[in-house]
Motif scaffolding. Sequence first.
Motif, mmCIF file in Angstrom:
data_model
loop_
_atom_site.group_PDB
_atom_site.id
_atom_site.type_symbol
_atom_site.label_atom_id
_atom_site.label_comp_id
_atom_site.label_asym_id
_atom_site.label_seq_id
_atom_site.Cartn_x
_atom_site.Cartn_y
_atom_site.Cartn_z
ATOM 1 N N GLY B 99 40.202 39.132 35.741
ATOM 2 C CA GLY B 99 40.621 38.780 34.389
ATOM 3 C C GLY B 99 42.014 39.309 34.104
ATOM 4 O O GLY B 99 42.866 38.620 33.540
ATOM 5 N N LEU B 100 42.251 40.550 34.536
ATOM 6 C CA LEU B 100 43.556 41.175 34.339
ATOM 7 C C LEU B 100 44.649 40.391 35.056
ATOM 8 O O LEU B 100 45.720 40.141 34.504
ATOM 9 C CB LEU B 100 43.486 42.619 34.857
ATOM 10 C CG LEU B 100 44.747 43.463 34.816
ATOM 11 C CD1 LEU B 100 45.162 43.735 33.382
ATOM 12 C CD2 LEU B 100 44.511 44.798 35.535
ATOM 13 N N ARG B 101 44.389 39.990 36.292
ATOM 14 C CA ARG B 101 45.425 39.261 37.057
ATOM 15 C C ARG B 101 45.720 37.917 36.375
ATOM 16 O O ARG B 101 46.852 37.452 36.378
ATOM 17 C CB ARG B 101 45.039 39.047 38.523
ATOM 18 C CG ARG B 101 44.051 37.902 38.760
ATOM 19 C CD ARG B 101 44.715 36.550 39.046
ATOM 20 N NE ARG B 101 43.787 35.456 38.686
ATOM 21 C CZ ARG B 101 44.132 34.183 38.517
ATOM 22 N NH1 ARG B 101 45.392 33.803 38.672
ATOM 23 N NH2 ARG B 101 43.232 33.284 38.187
ATOM 24 N N THR B 102 44.702 37.280 35.774
ATOM 25 C CA THR B 102 44.917 35.997 35.104
ATOM 26 C C THR B 102 45.887 36.179 33.940
ATOM 27 O O THR B 102 46.835 35.409 33.767
ATOM 28 C CB THR B 102 43.582 35.415 34.605
ATOM 29 O OG1 THR B 102 42.659 35.372 35.689
ATOM 30 C CG2 THR B 102 43.772 34.019 34.046
ATOM 31 N N GLY B 103 45.649 37.205 33.131
ATOM 32 C CA GLY B 103 46.532 37.471 32.001
ATOM 33 C C GLY B 103 47.944 37.817 32.453
ATOM 34 O O GLY B 103 48.926 37.400 31.850
ATOM 35 N N PHE B 104 48.038 38.575 33.543
ATOM 36 C CA PHE B 104 49.359 38.962 34.057
ATOM 37 C C PHE B 104 50.125 37.738 34.542
ATOM 38 O O PHE B 104 51.297 37.530 34.191
ATOM 39 C CB PHE B 104 49.193 39.979 35.189
ATOM 40 C CG PHE B 104 50.498 40.451 35.763
ATOM 41 C CD1 PHE B 104 51.095 39.774 36.820
ATOM 42 C CD2 PHE B 104 51.143 41.550 35.233
ATOM 43 C CE1 PHE B 104 52.315 40.192 37.340
ATOM 44 C CE2 PHE B 104 52.361 41.985 35.738
ATOM 45 C CZ PHE B 104 52.950 41.290 36.796
ATOM 46 N N GLU B 105 49.482 36.934 35.374
ATOM 47 C CA GLU B 105 50.162 35.756 35.942
ATOM 48 C C GLU B 105 50.511 34.753 34.843
ATOM 49 O O GLU B 105 51.571 34.117 34.896
ATOM 50 C CB GLU B 105 49.295 35.103 37.019
ATOM 51 C CG GLU B 105 49.235 35.940 38.301
ATOM 52 C CD GLU B 105 48.329 35.329 39.371
ATOM 53 O OE1 GLU B 105 47.994 36.074 40.316
ATOM 54 O OE2 GLU B 105 47.940 34.149 39.261
#
Lengths: 250, 303
Positions: B99-105
């Motif tokens: 979830g974190l990587r989705t928000g970052f990207e």
Amino acid sequence: MFRKSLLAVSLTAVFFASAIFPAWSQPPIAVAPLLAAAEHDRQQAVAIKIIGPNSAPVGSAVILKLEGVKLGDTFDFFIAPSAGQCFVLFDKDGSPFAVITIDAAGVYTGIAVRYDAESKSIVRSVHSVTIGPVKPPPGPGPDPGPDPPPPVDPDNKALAATFVYEKDEHVVPAAVLSGLNKLNRERKIIATLLDDDTTDGGGNIPEQYKLIVPAARAAGLPALVVTGAKGVIRVVKSPTTEAQVLEAAP
Amino acid sequence: MINSFDPVNPAVLDVPSPEIANSPDSSSGYPDHLAALDTPDALRDCCGDAARDFPQSLWVEPKDWADKARDNDTYHTWGLNFVDRFTNQNPTHECTCHGLRTGFEAARNRQRGIIFPDGPKKGFRYPESSEGSVWVSPLSIYAEANPRKIGGAGCIQVLNIACKRGFLPEKIQPREYGFKHQLIGTTGAGGINQSRGDWVPVSQFPEGWTETGKLFLPLEVGITTDPEQAVCVLLGGRTGNYGRSGHAVPPAFFKIADKSVGYIDSYDVIRWDSWRTFSSAVRGGFYWIESVTTPDDWLKPGG
């Protein structure tokens, strides 16, 4: 016993149905138009009626009554293409009406949508309004228009376009984002968004933006800064449309 | 293409990810005892200098939500439209990190200015991703958050790690960027846009990896517990994060028709939360990554 009774009931039902609906002696597909018509009539009853003028001068407030809406109904109203302002307000008795003002001549469609829980679908109704031609203002003469853009230096063609803004104060219009996307995809210009405080991994203004950020700040944020090999080509203050973004990069 | 005026079939609202049944303890990695630690204050504290309150500039009056949604539909500017790939954690406990990587990207691609009109598509790679999209490794965060591999992690744990030292880029990228340090994306299923492999403890990360990690740091992280503010964040084209019912997910668009919320599930699929689930989860703490470190050259993000 049960099966014989069921058969008797079935045959009886078909007999009476054939009497009442002779069409059932035909293939059942003949029933489909009746059902479709009934569903159409029901949806028309559910549809919101938009009542108001079909034409209006530019810039005037056009009032459209939205009939058939009851308290608690889920509905929406908007105009297409999107332009000017559009508000949905309510009378003292709770009846909704839309007020639209549009500053550009053209034909606009008011669209009312209601969610029909029975068919789980959106029921739409439309009403077109022609906004009249712009009358030239009285005065010394026609507006000479904005200054023409400076000639394009063939050695300084646009390589990058950066929309610089401060996120705590400015909203980036969706149309501007779309314009940046088009510059990226169609013209292969590096078109990006930059919040004023953004840094690289070392905490500094990224190298590619060292010229751009001061130019944007000097013009006042938000600003679109277009740059080429020789430096800044153009700075456009507060663009809000896709066209403004595309026109900024020659 | 997204149409936020079409309601979602109620049968698919609030459906738990069926893939979770494949994982140990039938958990995706957001257990109750860790969820209990994810209070709004803890969420704010864990981001350090990156923490930001909801900015008034993002506020949209509820009566104007439909107009803003229409703009996003027209111009493809939902948070989802800045995400160019799915990831797949099945059957691991890495959900908070995916979830974190989705928000970052999503935040990084929004800065890059390239829109992906259909959002992420399973088994598909957008050619435009090679124009500067960088895929970061969820495992590069999870390996530190939970060295025991099993048991998951909390939202504040993983956000704290990311804000402190950043992500490592994955081994699969849309372009050869010449990174000095990379890591596999997941020990789960992965896919054509996500590398997978065996567990890598932090002690076996590539030497000098922190130099690359700081190139992929969240710079500003917004936090709210107000559902209407969270809707405004989604209307503003950002991708959020919250945990609920044992799973952490990144909501990325909002349906005006029924106020349901679509999230990019870390199982190669979009799923849906109802307004009730969304509101309840937001009240427990909702964050979004507003901005990230930006390279000196988008085509040389490794420096």
